[in-house]
Design an enzyme around this catalytic site. Structure first.
Site, mmCIF file in Angstrom:
data_model
loop_
_atom_site.group_PDB
_atom_site.id
_atom_site.type_symbol
_atom_site.label_atom_id
_atom_site.label_comp_id
_atom_site.label_asym_id
_atom_site.label_seq_id
_atom_site.Cartn_x
_atom_site.Cartn_y
_atom_site.Cartn_z
ATOM 1 N N LYS A 43 0.852 -1.196 0.000
ATOM 2 C CA LYS A 43 0.000 0.000 0.000
ATOM 3 C C LYS A 43 0.878 1.233 0.000
ATOM 4 C CE LYS A 43 -3.540 0.806 2.712
ATOM 5 N NZ LYS A 43 -4.648 1.241 1.863
ATOM 6 N N THR B 74 4.715 8.516 1.549
ATOM 7 C CA THR B 74 5.036 7.880 0.272
ATOM 8 C C THR B 74 6.519 7.498 0.222
ATOM 9 O OG1 THR B 74 5.416 10.047 -0.670
ATOM 10 C CG2 THR B 74 3.249 9.080 -1.054
ATOM 11 N N GLY B 75 6.825 6.547 -0.653
ATOM 12 C CA GLY B 75 8.215 6.138 -0.872
ATOM 13 C C GLY B 75 8.848 5.526 0.371
ATOM 14 N N ARG B 76 8.013 5.080 1.278
ATOM 15 C CA ARG B 76 8.478 4.477 2.552
ATOM 16 C C ARG B 76 9.293 5.462 3.389
ATOM 17 N NH1 ARG B 76 4.575 1.760 1.448
ATOM 18 N NH2 ARG B 76 4.585 -0.501 1.212
ATOM 19 N N LEU B 77 9.140 6.776 3.098
ATOM 20 C CA LEU B 77 9.831 7.791 3.901
ATOM 21 C C LEU B 77 8.865 8.294 4.983
ATOM 22 C CD1 LEU B 77 11.890 9.743 1.207
ATOM 23 C CD2 LEU B 77 12.611 7.905 2.724
#
Ligand SMILES: Cc1cc2nc3c(=O)[nH]c(=O)nc-3n(C[C@H](O)[C@H](O)[C@H](O)COP(=O)(O)O)c2cc1C
Length: 215
Positions: free
Chosen positions: A8, A192-195
């Site tokens: 997700k 977003t972007g796992r950040l």
């Protein structure tokens, strides 16, 4: 879809050092109330939290329990059987970890602290507010003990039911609460972007230090 492909993207919000309250438990209350939306599906339990404990050898166990109170000083309360595995582990090592996951807000809160038994009076007060069926269940279940069959449990329930017929169900000696005083609390907001944003409160001599952690 394979497990590998389940993924997700978290886009609902962000969290900065400036957004949060200087008191972590005020921040916790804010997030808890935001998570507890009136239109949530019935099956969703906002107060469900994963409790991790360790035994004397350092082996960890996790299970879900329900948050049942937040006292004025910010201690988190849950109730259980004092003869259960978790209670034995807390006896061996009072340092525990709690984790809430609120997927509808893409948020997680992690807490570490020491667990202590609540007063007998607090346990009794809460016990008497539970549905009668749960009160009887607390007598009938030797939580975490091996039992031979479901039947034993059901028969035990009926026995206790007749024992207390027409009277209040007494709070068993082996049943009560724990309160956890947090020493570390982390608020996680998916990005977003796992950040992701991770804002962490650590207890220091002067109060609380607020730091940002890398995702
Ligand atoms: C949603 C949910 C809520 C639960 N709430 C509690 C609770 O408040 N207290 C409790 O003792 N067990 C609760 N349980 C059961 C525990 O997860 C666990 O099975 C039980 O306490 C025995 O754990 P132990 O053997 O590690 O002591 C809950 C389980 C679920 C799935």
């Amino acid at each position: 879809m394979t497990i590998q492909h389940m993924r997700k993207t978290y886009t609902m919000g962000g969290l900065s050092e400036q957004d949060v309250d200087s008191d972590p438990m005020v921040q916790f209350q804010t997030w808890f109330h935001e998570a507890n939306q009136p239109d949530l599906p019935d099956w969703f339990e906002v107060n469900a939290m994963t409790l991790s404990t360790t035994d004397a050898a350092g082996r960890v166990s996790s299970r879900v329990v329900l948050l049942k109170g937040l006292d004025v000083s910010g201690k988190l309360m849950f109730f259980t059987n004092y003869q259960s595995d978790k209670a034995k582990q807390i006896e061996a090592n009072p340092h525990v970890s709690l984790c809430f996951f609120w997927p509808h807000l893409e948020r997680q809160v992690r807490l570490n602290g020491q667990a202590k038994k609540t007063s007998r009076q607090q346990s009794q007060e809460y016990f008497h507010n539970r549905p009668r069926e749960s009160q009887i269940g607390a007598h009938a279940s030797g939580q975490s003990a091996v039992i031979a069959s479901r039947e034993i449990l059901d028969n035990g329930f009926h026995e206790i039911e007749s024992q207390f017929a027409g009277t209040d169900v007494a709070c068993p000696e082996h049943w009560g609460g724990y309160e956890i005083e947090p020493e570390r609390i982390e608020f996680w907001q998916g990005r977003t972007g796992r950040l992701h944003d991770r804002i962490c409160y650590r207890q220091i001599a002067e109060g609380w230090e607020i730091v940002r952690l890398a995702p």
